[in-house]
Motif scaffolding. Structure first.
Motif, PDB file in Angstrom:
ATOM      1  N   LEU A 272       0.831  -1.207   0.000  1.00 28.67           N
ATOM      2  CA  LEU A 272       0.000   0.000   0.000  1.00 28.67           C
ATOM      3  C   LEU A 272       0.861   1.252   0.000  1.00 28.67           C
ATOM      4  CD1 LEU A 272      -2.694  -1.028   2.577  1.00 28.67           C
ATOM      5  CD2 LEU A 272      -3.058  -0.579   0.154  1.00 28.67           C
ATOM      6  N   PRO A 273       0.383   2.319  -0.649  1.00 27.25           N
ATOM      7  CA  PRO A 273       1.170   3.574  -0.667  1.00 27.25           C
ATOM      8  C   PRO A 273       1.016   4.352   0.639  1.00 27.25           C
ATOM      9  CG  PRO A 273      -0.836   3.845  -1.936  1.00 27.25           C
ATOM     10  CD  PRO A 273      -0.856   2.433  -1.442  1.00 27.25           C
ATOM     11  N   ILE A 274       1.389   3.740   1.722  1.00 27.22           N
ATOM     12  CA  ILE A 274       1.256   4.392   3.037  1.00 27.22           C
ATOM     13  C   ILE A 274       2.628   4.433   3.708  1.00 27.22           C
ATOM     14  CG2 ILE A 274       0.315   4.099   5.373  1.00 27.22           C
ATOM     15  CD1 ILE A 274      -2.231   3.081   4.087  1.00 27.22           C
ATOM     16  N   SER A 275       2.969   5.596   4.249  1.00 23.78           N
ATOM     17  CA  SER A 275       4.254   5.741   4.937  1.00 23.78           C
ATOM     18  C   SER A 275       4.045   5.667   6.436  1.00 23.78           C
ATOM     19  CB  SER A 275       4.888   7.092   4.593  1.00 23.78           C
ATOM     20  OG  SER A 275       5.094   7.183   3.216  1.00 23.78           O
ATOM     21  N   ASN A 276       4.812   4.853   7.088  1.00 21.96           N
ATOM     22  CA  ASN A 276       4.696   4.786   8.552  1.00 21.96           C
ATOM     23  C   ASN A 276       6.049   4.755   9.248  1.00 21.96           C
ATOM     24  OD1 ASN A 276       5.377   2.319   7.664  1.00 21.96           O
ATOM     25  ND2 ASN A 276       3.640   1.230   8.550  1.00 21.96           N
ATOM     26  N   THR A 277       7.079   5.204   8.534  1.00 24.05           N
ATOM     27  CA  THR A 277       8.414   5.277   9.135  1.00 24.05           C
ATOM     28  C   THR A 277       8.790   6.759   9.269  1.00 24.05           C
ATOM     29  OG1 THR A 277       8.959   3.306   7.899  1.00 24.05           O
ATOM     30  CG2 THR A 277      10.795   4.474   8.912  1.00 24.05           C
ATOM     31  N   SER A 278       9.436   7.127  10.371  1.00 25.13           N
ATOM     32  CA  SER A 278       9.832   8.528  10.558  1.00 25.13           C
ATOM     33  C   SER A 278      10.963   8.911   9.614  1.00 25.13           C
ATOM     34  CB  SER A 278      10.279   8.749  11.995  1.00 25.13           C
ATOM     35  OG  SER A 278      10.989   9.953  12.093  1.00 25.13           O
ATOM     36  N   THR A 279      10.925  10.154   9.143  1.00 23.95           N
ATOM     37  CA  THR A 279      12.024  10.645   8.300  1.00 23.95           C
ATOM     38  C   THR A 279      13.330  10.732   9.078  1.00 23.95           C
ATOM     39  OG1 THR A 279      11.209  12.850   8.790  1.00 23.95           O
ATOM     40  CG2 THR A 279      10.740  12.003   6.585  1.00 23.95           C
ATOM     41  N   ALA A 280      13.257  10.557  10.402  1.00 23.09           N
ATOM     42  CA  ALA A 280      14.478  10.640  11.215  1.00 23.09           C
ATOM     43  C   ALA A 280      15.521   9.610  10.775  1.00 23.09           C
ATOM     44  CB  ALA A 280      14.143  10.471  12.683  1.00 23.09           C
ATOM     45  N   VAL A 281      15.096   8.614   9.983  1.00 21.39           N
ATOM     46  CA  VAL A 281      16.086   7.652   9.472  1.00 21.39           C
ATOM     47  C   VAL A 281      17.007   8.314   8.442  1.00 21.39           C
ATOM     48  CG1 VAL A 281      14.641   5.627   9.890  1.00 21.39           C
ATOM     49  CG2 VAL A 281      14.527   6.782   7.668  1.00 21.39           C
ATOM     50  N   ASN A 282      16.553   9.445   7.870  1.00 23.79           N
ATOM     51  CA  ASN A 282      17.405  10.155   6.899  1.00 23.79           C
ATOM     52  C   ASN A 282      18.449  10.974   7.651  1.00 23.79           C
ATOM     53  OD1 ASN A 282      15.653   9.271   4.865  1.00 23.79           O
ATOM     54  ND2 ASN A 282      14.330  11.057   5.165  1.00 23.79           N
TER      55      ASN A 282
ATOM     56  N   THR B 129      20.127  13.674   7.431  1.00 23.03           N
ATOM     57  CA  THR B 129      20.266  14.908   6.657  1.00 23.03           C
ATOM     58  C   THR B 129      21.443  15.758   7.134  1.00 23.03           C
ATOM     59  OG1 THR B 129      18.583  15.828   8.103  1.00 23.03           O
ATOM     60  CG2 THR B 129      17.861  15.123   5.930  1.00 23.03           C
TER      61      THR B 129
ATOM     62  N   VAL C 136      14.279  20.703  13.646  1.00 13.99           N
ATOM     63  CA  VAL C 136      14.063  20.091  14.955  1.00 13.99           C
ATOM     64  C   VAL C 136      15.361  19.436  15.440  1.00 13.99           C
ATOM     65  CG1 VAL C 136      12.273  18.939  16.312  1.00 13.99           C
ATOM     66  CG2 VAL C 136      11.843  19.424  13.930  1.00 13.99           C
TER      67      VAL C 136
END
Lengths: 297, 539
Positions: free
Chosen positions: B18-28, B30, B496
């Motif tokens: 499914l096209p649903i995101s449930n992981t935090s972008t904190a894994v990137n 940056t 943040v």
């Protein structure tokens, strides 16, 4: 360090005038895809702090569609529905109706769109939602061009500004669309302009929008370091100068339905000074600057 | 296309396909984008730089504004052994240097120092280390002698002070009139020092040249801080009982001795001239000051001049005495307008001849204990060492002598002064502050006795404000160069990537930068009101 190892004053504010409380809870997370210094991501962070976790965000194609992160990641700790460019307000209306059917009226709908999706492509959907007084907060974060797709001119781009489609500067025949007047004609539940460079004003307005009902519209100016050709560390200061120069007045619709200023600069600066801070206005002429100055005063 | 089976799967927590995101972008991470990283770089505030004692003003203001008065006092006393005294008589170089001057008005640092000093009159001084074997003798109990005593005793050295007068304080007691520094304040503060550190204070004990060798045998160190207790009288003046020095007269007034005569002429433009004139006026005498340059050029503290003028003191500027005629009972003075001839000042046109009972010299000071001068190895402090200067400079000099002594004892590392860490910080200018989020606020008004009420007595002129009232004043402090964990950097971080830990005792860990996610935009450095955050190259 001797100079510094003392306990703090314990006050949870940073200016001598601020007396509102800021929650420590973050609903926007690090690692998002915004460029360094992005005004839109900072604005989202604080809007969500105020609206709280019981919020559903609906957004069309815009910078934030990228900032939120590619699948399977998301920068928001609240539900976020991506929609096609033209239909954010319409999709948000649908979500609202579905929540109403489930008797979840307390959940806030935040429709979050850029200037392209508001001033140009999404305008019919906004008009429809506003006409039906759909119970939502619509926030347009205005970075004054289609930044995400490569800095193309929008109807929110101010005259004289360089974009990739107006390499000589946007023609002075066209001025920035008066979006507040358009929404005002729909008799909205709340209407204001704001920017995070004025935290007191910003927090007060989002709080008011949260407390009001019906279609509420907020026009946020959000600096774009790459599109405005400014250094990332100056993004906030340039936004502040937009207000100080009168280019972007901070206004609000009062109870009588009239738009009034909520902030009057104590020592206003000239438009020229504001324009000089940004590379996108490099080609603007002295006459054009004067025309602009006269438009304001 | 989402189908019914998918909805069933979502209900079971299965998002597959499914096209649903449930992981935090904190894994990137940056943080890898950045070229510059924010760091905390505390700086030296201009008040600290201007203060001869290097008091950590920005720090104690923070404590004071938060209502932690005793903590503030502790920080103040770290560098200033006599805050109740300096709060009153110091010219407050700190206040003149205050960055807030360029914004609206300087913070009233002196008045806050004074209030804290008064609070400290009943608070014993703290010890830093245990008693040790070394003994030190200090000659003179003026500000320099007292400062040397405090900084030695604080490190455990046994201190004996020899004072030739009947009571301690030196110039503070016999030179500064009580309307500027009430005797009970001075006495209480000295008593507090003597008792807190068990100092052996021997008054009426004059050290003669023959005593010096014995002192050196008996004590491990001797510090000479006898001060400059004698006014120097110009050589051209007649030697007659109607010609006196200002310091001798001030000492007599301080001892409540009767002062004969009615008319007084005082020559000089320094604090001694003004102090003598204002004291005599309070005793009902007729006084005028004669100064050879303009009032603006007077070396006395500007506030003193303004106060003296408002009290109706006659100041004759650009006037010189060309001739003094000794009439036996009184003196006749030929006054001339002064005239500049290059660097020299000469007598110009004749003005008038005046008659006076006494002519007072307030043109300079000299030492009375000349034997100490002949001793090159003797450790000197205060006015005796560096010439007449402010009380703050005398205290600093006393402290320096104490530190030299401690180093000699091996109780301080070489070439280090105790506040070196702060001293080495770069200074911060007004231009480096970011004050967009501050609004203008004038300084508090400090009440004073009016001219009428103070005209015939030695009551203190400045009435001061309560600690609670002054907290408002302390809140005006920008704390230039010192992080207060105000949180403005945290507020304006779009990524943040800043956390504030106000509970932490360690300044370095009160502001935490998340370098894994910080993109190095630099906005935190641009908004920091105190100029503490700096961007440095990210390697």
């Amino acid at each position: 360090m001797t100079n510094n190892n003392r306990p703090a004053t314990g006050k949870n504010h940073f200016t001598d005038d601020t007396n509102w409380q800021i929650t420590n809870a973050e609903l926007m997370e690090s690692g998002h895809m915004a460029c360094p210094g992005c005004g839109a991501s900072l604005s989202m962070r604080h809007v969500l702090k105020i609206l709280g976790p019981e919020t559903i965000v609906v957004m069309p194609a815009c910078c934030w569609a990228i900032i939120a992160g590619g699948q399977p990641t998301t920068a928001l700790s609240v539900p976020l529905l991506h929609t096609p460019f033209a239909v954010a307000a319409a999709a948000a209306s649908g979500v609202r109706q579905a929540l109403t059917a489930q008797k979840k009226e307390h959940i806030q709908i935040l429709t979050w769109a850029g200037d392209g999706g508001t001033f140009d492509i999404g305008l019919q959907g906004i008009s429809g939602a506003a006409e039906r007084h759909e119970d939502m907060i619509y926030i347009c974060y205005d970075n004054e061009a289609y930044m995400n797709t490569g800095i193309q001119q929008s109807s929110a781009t101010p005259h004289g500004a360089w974009t990739t489609t107006t390499p000589g500067g946007k023609d002075f025949k066209y001025s920035k669309k008066d979006i507040l007047a358009i929404i005002k004609a729909h008799n909205p539940g709340y209407l204001a302009s704001a920017t995070i460079a004025y935290p007191d004003d910003f927090y007060a307005k989002i709080e008011k929008a949260k407390a009001a009902r019906g279609f509420r519209f907020i026009h946020l100016l959000a600096a774009c370091p790459s599109g405005w050709k400014i250094d990332s560390q100056n993004a906030l200061e340039v936004t502040r100068l937009a207000v100080e120069s009168g280019v972007f007045p901070l206004v609000e619709m009062n109870n009588e339905g009239a738009i009034e200023k909520t902030y009057e600069p104590e020592n206003p600066i000239s438009v020229k000074e504001y324009l000089a801070t940004q590379g996108r206005f490099k080609k603007i002429t002295a006459e054009e600057t004067e025309i602009w100055q006269n438009e304001i005063s | 296309m989402i189908k019914l089976k998918h909805i069933e799967a979502i209900r079971n927590g299965d998002f597959t396909g499914l096209p649903i995101s449930n992981t935090s972008t904190a894994v990137n991470m940056t943080g890898s984008w950045k070229f510059f990283r924010p760091t905390l770089k505390p700086k030296k505030s201009p008040c600290l730089e201007a203060c001869p004692l290097h008091i950590l003003i920005a720090d104690y203001m923070q404590e004071f504004a938060a209502g932690n008065h005793l903590n503030a006092l502790e920080i103040l006393r770290e560098n200033n052994p006599l805050p109740a005294v300096t709060g009153r008589v110091c010219p407050h170089f700190c206040q003149s240097a205050c960055n807030r001057t360029d914004f609206d008005e300087a913070v009233l640092i002196g008045d806050i120092e004074r209030a804290l000093g008064d609070l400290g009159l009943t608070q014993p001084y703290s010890m830093e280390s245990q008693e040790c074997q070394e003994k030190a003798a200090i000659i003179g109990s003026g500000p320099a002698g007292l400062a040397a005593a405090v900084f030695l005793a604080r490190s455990g050295v046994k201190v004996t002070i020899f004072e030739q007068s009947e009571a301690p304080g030196g110039l503070l007691r016999y030179g500064i009139p009580a309307y500027r520094l009430p005797r009970r304040i001075l006495e209480k503060e000295i008593k507090n020092i003597v008792e807190s550190y068990s100092i052996d204070l021997r008054c009426n004990h004059k050290i003669k040249s023959t005593d010096l060798d014995n002192l050196r045998k008996e004590y491990d160190a001797v510090i000479a801080a006898p001060g400059l207790t004698q006014s120097s009288i110009p050589e051209t003046w007649p030697e007659t009982p109607t010609v006196k020095g200002a310091l001798e007269l001030l000492a007599a007034i301080s001892r409540d001795e009767p002062i004969p005569g009615q008319d007084f002429v005082i020559i000089g433009g320094g604090n001694a001239a003004l102090d003598t004139a204002r004291s005599l006026k309070r005793l009902g005498k007729t006084v005028q000051i004669i100064y050879r340059r303009t009032i603006d050029e007077m070396p006395a503290y500007p506030d003193e001049i303004i106060e003296a003028q408002s009290e109706g003191l006659l100041l004759r500027e650009e006037t010189v005495i060309e001739e003094i005629i000794d009439n036996g009972r009184d003196l006749s003075l030929n006054l001339h307008r002064s005239r500049k001839n290059g660097d020299r000042i000469e007598a110009g046109d004749f003005i008038e001849t005046i008659t006076t009972d006494f002519l007072i010299a307030a043109t300079g000071q000299e030492s009375s204990g000349d034997f100490l001068n002949c001793n090159p190895e003797l450790l000197k402090a205060g006015d005796f060492a560096h010439g007449a200067a402010s009380v703050a400079e005398a205290l600093a000099s006393g402290r320096k002598a104490a530190e030299t002594t401690l180093r000699k004892f091996g109780r301080l590392p070489d070439d280090s002064i105790t506040d070196q860490e702060t001293q080495n910080l770069p200074p911060i200018t007004f231009a480096a502050l970011h004050l967009n989020y501050y609004s203008k606020k004038p300084a508090l008004k400090i009440p004073q006795l009016d001219e009428q009420t103070r005209s015939d007595n030695f009551s203190e002129i400045h009435l001061g404000l309560s600690l609670e009232q002054l907290e408002i004043e302390a809140e005006r402090c920008f704390h230039c160069g010192s992080c207060t964990t105000c949180g403005i950097c945290w507020f304006f971080c779009p990524d943040v990537a800043i956390a504030i830990n106000r509970e932490s005792d360690n300044a370095e860990s009160q502001i935490l930068f998340d370098y894994d996610h910080c993109k190095g935009c630099g906005q935190c450095a641009e908004v920091c009101p105190r100029g503490v955050i700096e961007m440095e190259e990210d390697l």
